[in-house]
Every structure is written in C-alpha cells, then in structure tokens.
Design an enzyme around this catalytic site. Structure first.
Site, mmCIF file in Angstrom:
data_model
loop_
_atom_site.group_PDB
_atom_site.id
_atom_site.type_symbol
_atom_site.label_atom_id
_atom_site.label_comp_id
_atom_site.label_asym_id
_atom_site.label_seq_id
_atom_site.Cartn_x
_atom_site.Cartn_y
_atom_site.Cartn_z
ATOM 1 N N ARG A 101 26.533 42.641 36.794
ATOM 2 C CA ARG A 101 26.889 42.467 38.215
ATOM 3 C C ARG A 101 25.577 42.437 38.989
ATOM 4 O O ARG A 101 24.802 43.404 38.960
ATOM 5 C CB ARG A 101 27.782 43.607 38.688
ATOM 6 C CG ARG A 101 27.918 43.633 40.205
ATOM 7 C CD ARG A 101 29.050 44.452 40.709
ATOM 8 N NE ARG A 101 30.322 43.806 40.441
ATOM 9 C CZ ARG A 101 31.459 44.108 41.061
ATOM 10 N NH1 ARG A 101 31.482 45.035 41.988
ATOM 11 N NH2 ARG A 101 32.575 43.476 40.751
ATOM 12 N N GLN A 131 37.452 37.932 37.835
ATOM 13 C CA GLN A 131 38.425 38.140 38.901
ATOM 14 C C GLN A 131 39.400 36.966 38.977
ATOM 15 O O GLN A 131 40.622 37.153 38.964
ATOM 16 C CB GLN A 131 37.689 38.286 40.245
ATOM 17 C CG GLN A 131 38.609 38.517 41.429
ATOM 18 C CD GLN A 131 39.322 39.843 41.353
ATOM 19 O OE1 GLN A 131 38.680 40.875 41.227
ATOM 20 N NE2 GLN A 131 40.645 39.842 41.425
ATOM 21 N N ASP A 223 39.709 37.849 50.838
ATOM 22 C CA ASP A 223 38.627 38.736 50.374
ATOM 23 C C ASP A 223 37.848 39.174 51.621
ATOM 24 O O ASP A 223 38.008 38.587 52.703
ATOM 25 C CB ASP A 223 37.730 37.956 49.386
ATOM 26 C CG ASP A 223 36.603 38.807 48.799
ATOM 27 O OD1 ASP A 223 36.681 40.056 48.875
ATOM 28 O OD2 ASP A 223 35.630 38.229 48.270
HETATM 29 N N1 CP Z 1 37.447 43.159 42.565
HETATM 30 C C1 CP Z 1 36.359 43.789 42.098
HETATM 31 O O1 CP Z 1 35.517 43.200 41.386
HETATM 32 O O2 CP Z 1 36.284 45.092 42.434
HETATM 33 P P1 CP Z 1 35.019 46.046 42.258
HETATM 34 O O3 CP Z 1 33.940 45.525 43.183
HETATM 35 O O4 CP Z 1 35.497 47.398 42.634
HETATM 36 O O5 CP Z 1 34.562 45.965 40.834
HETATM 37 N N1 NVA Z 2 33.139 38.895 47.751
HETATM 38 C C1 NVA Z 2 33.103 40.289 47.404
HETATM 39 C C2 NVA Z 2 33.921 40.549 46.192
HETATM 40 C C3 NVA Z 2 34.016 41.980 45.766
HETATM 41 C C4 NVA Z 2 34.805 42.165 44.509
HETATM 42 C C5 NVA Z 2 31.667 40.728 47.196
HETATM 43 O O1 NVA Z 2 30.892 39.980 46.589
HETATM 44 O O2 NVA Z 2 31.306 41.810 47.655
#
Ligand code: CP
Ligand code: NVA
Length: 305
Positions: A101, A131, A223
């Site tokens: 991430r 997702q 979102d």
């Molecule tokens: N939807 C999602 O990826 O949630 P988190 O940011 O909590 O991992």
């Molecule tokens: N668009 C959001 C998604 C979180 C799961 C972000 O990148 O923070």
C-alpha cells in the site's frame, strides 16, 4: 494469472471469473482450504493507514494455513531507507508474496519488476484492484448476474474509481461516473476502458451531473472526497463535491432495489448520508467482508505454485 496483481487491466475476463468461482468455493467450504498455503509467508508493506486491507490479508493468509508480517511505514521506509529495488530483492529471499500500500503507483510497478515473488497492489494513488474485484463479486452475489447491471460511481474520480472502471468493463457491467469536471477519472484509464467495454458489451458514461449519473442504476457507489495524502485539500473539496453525496435524493432516482456501496472508510455526512449508509439497501459491510474472501482466492492463484 500473471505473477503480480498490479491493476485489473492486466486480468482477463476469464481470470476474473476464475477468481470469483474460487471465492464461491472458499466461502462455502472454508475448512477445505485451511492448509493450502501452509509454510508460505506474505509481507504487508503499508505506507498508509488501513483497517480492511491489512486485517483481511492477515486473517485470510492465516485461514489458508500461511503467515503474514506487517511492515509499518517507518520500518521499511520504502525508497528512503533503501531503494524499492533493494527492498524487492531482499524480501524475495524471505517471503512468498508481498502486498504493497503506497502513494506513487510507480512503487508498485518497480516492486513487481524487481521482486521474484508475486506483488499485490493493496492501494496506490492510481488504483485499488483488490477493492474493485471484491465490489464486483459482491454485485454478482446480490444480483446473481453482472451483464446488464449498471453501477454509478458518484464522487472523486480517484484510485477506487479507476479500478471500478476496469473491473466493470472487463465483466460487462455498465458504469456511470458522476463527478465534477476537474475530478474526472484518469483520461488514459477512460480510453483504455472504452476499448475493453467495446469487447465486453459494457457501456461507460462520464457525467458531471450526479443526478443524471444516478438515474435508473442498480448500484450507487461512492468513496471519500479526499483520499489518503489529500487531507489538506478537504476544505476546498467539501465545497466542490457538496452535490456529489450518495443520499435519499440519488436513491430516489436509482432503481428501488439499488444497492448502496462504499469501499470504506466512510465519512458520514460528506460523500454519503447516514440514511444511505444505514439503509436496508446498503451492502457496505458484506462488501468489506468479501475483501477477505476474494483476496484469499487471489492469494491461492498467485502464491500456490
Ligand atoms: N477499503 C479499504 O481499502 O479500506 P482500508 O483503507 O481500511 O484498508
Ligand atoms: N480513495 C481512498 C480509498 C481508501 C480505501 C484513498 O485512497 O484514501
């Protein structure tokens, strides 16, 4: 499947169907798969916070008989303490797969390029493939079909929106995006998706009017208005996005049976009203649960070699 899951663009419709079929099996007979990744370890490199992604990958790995190691931002310190290339080469000597991430999507591409083990994109500024796969799986579970279903994504044309565009086009679902002109999804994604959609029969429409995007749809999806890393823009964005809230007004325009979806975390009162989030049509927590089931299928396909 390719060695890595970096973007849904790389997956064929057949591979997505295979992941969904395996997910069905994993949900029905959890015990049968309890040793399938025994002896395997997954590294989780997270440069941003997470609830769902971190927990669902850790628990998923455990349920498959494997192990996971969480590496917080200040531990690996990707690209600062050492290069992405060196991290990839080192971790490949210890673990069987890596979830990343991160901010810049290039980090995922570079990690995948230099790692000899599979790399899974656990969210970058460009995309969030796990997702969107779980989202489309959830739609299939609820409607028992995907072709002919129309999903409206209302809000910021961000990473989640990019991945949903690819996922819907690949499986033949129609997608509307309702977003302000200057917050439309990545233009390269939209043109790639139109090519994919032409083959699958999906229809892709970008609207700047949220009401128009919601008319007669089967799914309303949203979102956050400011993603992780954009927190300082929230004041400005709240003004720009104020009409792009999934709420009872949009629900009245959509089909009566319309599902309410959100990748979560939700900012109630901003991109989604409490009424929509808590309505009987909301499937947001089934969607969150399916992250784990779909990711278990992805882990099996990538790590069991
Ligand atoms: N939807 C999602 O990826 O949630 P988190 O940011 O909590 O991992
Ligand atoms: N668009 C959001 C998604 C979180 C799961 C972000 O990148 O923070």
């Amino acid at each position: 499947m390719k060695k890595d899951l970096v973007t849904i663009k790389d997956l064929s419709s057949k591979e997505i169907e295979d992941i969904f079929n395996l997910t069905d099996k994993l949900k029905v007979n959890k015990a049968k798969f309890s040793k399938v990744l025994s002896g395997k370890t997954l590294a989780l490199i997270f440069q941003k916070p997470s609830n769902r992604t971190r927990v669902s990958f850790s628990v998923g790995m455990y349920q498959l008989g494997g192990n996971s190691i969480y590496l917080a931002p200040n531990e690996i310190n990707l690209g600062v303490r050492e290069t992405v290339e060196d991290v990839a080469k080192t971790l490949s000597r210890y673990v069987d797969g890596i979830v990343l991430r991160t901010f810049e999507h290039k980090n995922v591409l570079d990690l995948a390029k230099f790692a000899t083990v599979p790399v899974i994109n656990g969210l970058s500024d460009f995309s969030h493939p796990c997702q969107a796969l779980a989202d489309v799986y959830t739609v299939k579970e609820k409607f028992k079909k995907l072709k002919g279903i129309t999903l409206a994504y209302v809000g910021d044309g961000n990473n989640v929106c990019n991945s949903l565009l690819f996922a819907c086009a690949k499986v033949g679902m129609n997608i509307h995006v309702g977003c302000p002109k200057e917050y439309e999804p990545d233009s390269q994604v939209v043109s790639d998706v139109k090519v994919i959609a032409a083959k699958s029969g999906a229809k892709v429409n970008i609207f700047n009017d949220p009401l128009q995007a919601a008319i007669d749809v089967d799914v309303l999806y949203t979102d956050v208005w400011a993603s992780m890393g954009q927190e300082e823009e929230i004041k400005v964005r709240k003004k720009i996005f104020k009409d792009y809230q999934v709420n009872s007004t949009l629900m009245k325009l959509a089909k009566k049976s319309c599902l309410i979806m959100h990748c979560l975390p939700a900012h109630r009162g901003e991109e989604i009203s409490n009424e929509a989030m808590d309505s009987p049509n909301s499937v947001v927590f089934d969607e969150a649960e399916n992250r784990m089931h779909v990711q278990k299928a992805i882990l099996i396909r990538l790590l069991k070699r």
